[in-house]
Enzyme design. Structure first.
Site, PDB file in Angstrom:
ATOM      1  CE1 TYR A 279      -4.071  -2.314   4.841  1.00  0.00           C
ATOM      2  CE2 TYR A 279      -3.220  -0.125   4.382  1.00  0.00           C
ATOM      3  CZ  TYR A 279      -3.783  -1.311   3.947  1.00  0.00           C
ATOM      4  OH  TYR A 279      -4.049  -1.482   2.601  1.00  0.00           O
TER       5      TYR A 279
ATOM      6  CB  SER B 195      -0.844  -0.002   1.278  1.00  0.00           C
ATOM      7  OG  SER B 195      -1.451   1.245   1.506  1.00  0.00           O
TER       8      SER B 195
ATOM      9  CE  LYS C 243      -1.605  -3.957   3.196  1.00  0.00           C
ATOM     10  NZ  LYS C 243      -1.820  -5.132   2.321  1.00  0.00           N
TER      11      LYS C 243
END
Ligand SMILES: NC(=O)c1ccc[n+]([C@@H]2O[C@H](COP(=O)([O-])OP(=O)(O)OC[C@H]3O[C@@H](n4cnc5c(N)ncnc54)[C@H](O)[C@@H]3O)[C@@H](O)[C@H]2O)c1
Length: 276
Positions: free
Chosen positions: A160, A147, A164
């Site tokens: 997150y 991402s 990532k």
């Protein structure tokens, strides 16, 4: 650099998180190139609908329910894929979830869920598939979905960001090891900005039930910068053909990456992106 696969016709792609969003769009893109498809997803109902859709489009496809945070399940997915098609040439570690919390407020259970799917999923994927891809002697390409949060830390989604950024590191070392060993394996890391998918309602797949969706049904898909999953899938196909490592779908984040890298040299603060 150019890709190692040549024609994709008759080759096989495995895509986790293949029942929805970016994963399903990649399956369609690869199917249109004549590839055999294995789609894997934790969401059985969505998997059946996606499978029916891909078959209706005339693609050679099979599906398996698989929780990528479960190592045994990912090993079973590799067995299933090799039994089905005899080889795997493209592995897309794509399944992912997001949870919204401040860094110090997220429960350990939330950290474990997000890291389990988003980071351990790709680690298990590499562990289960890449040795078999190498042993086959055929060229292979691994696409890990990270991402923009993999290259710049966004506020409010700590687990997150951490997962990532781990996926980016996993991808870099996988490529470095393959190149050092002179193997015909290439790697791409997919770093999209906002894409119109169901990621904002990730908690639909959370074990033990929904704890509060990160963005809600509309939260991300209406973002002005949101692009369609098909555009992302086209970028992935180009990267496989060209052997490109970084797949950055939203150019504006490249500036943030530059600012971050410059800060490492000058001691300046990292950029604080606008919360998604
Ligand atoms: N949509 C965006 O804006 C965006 C931006 C950057 C990165 N990404 C990444 O793209 C990838 C695909 O997400 P998407 O946007 O298509 O969302 P999506 O929710 O439409 O698709 C994600 C898929 O992963 C599956 N999944 C969830 N948990 C799983 C598990 N434990 N095991 C197996 N499958 C599981 C879901 O059922 C779903 O089919 C994710 O890794 C996500 O983090 C998305």
């Amino acid at each position: 650099m150019t890709g190692v696969l040549g024609s994709l016709q008759g080759k096989t792609a495995v895509i986790t998180g293949g029942a929805s969003g970016i994963g399903l769009a990649m399956a369609q893109q690869f199917g249109s190139q004549g590839m055999n498809l294995v789609i894997a997803d934790v969401e059985q109902g969505a998997l059946e609908i996606a499978m029916a859709q891909l078959e209706a489009e005339g693609f050679s496809c099979c599906a398996m329910q698989c929780d990528v945070s479960d190592q045994k399940a990912v090993e079973a997915l590799a067995d299933f894929s090799y039994d089905a098609f005899g080889a795997v040439h493209v592995l897309c570690n794509n399944a992912g979830v997001v949870h919204r919390d401040l860094a110090w407020e997220a429960s350990i259970e939330s950290w474990e869920w997000v890291l389990g799917v988003d980071l351990w999923g790709p680690i298990y994927g590499v562990h289960a598939f890449v040795p078999r891809m190498i042993a086959s002697g055929e060229p292979g390409h691994v696409v890990n979905t990270a991402s923009t949060a993999g290259v710049v830390a966004f506020p409010g989604i700590a687990s997150y960001d951490v997962a990532k950024q781990g996926v980016v590191a996993l991808s870099e070392v996988l490529l470095a090891d393959a190149m050092a060993e002179k193997l015909p394996i290439r790697v791409s890391v997919l770093c999209p900005g906002v894409v119109r998918t169901k990621i904002g309602v990730s908690e639909r797949n959370r074990p033990g039930g929904v704890k509060g969706d990160a963005f809600g049904e509309e939260g991300l898909i209406t973002a002005t910068e949101a692009i369609e999953p098909e555009a992302v899938a086209q970028a992935v196909l180009r990267a496989i053909n060209d052997g490109t490592f970084w797949i950055m779908t939203h150019p504006r984040y490249v500036d943030l990456v530059k600012t971050r890298a410059e800060g490492m040299l000058t001691g300046a603060m990292p950029p604080i992106p606008h919360p998604i």
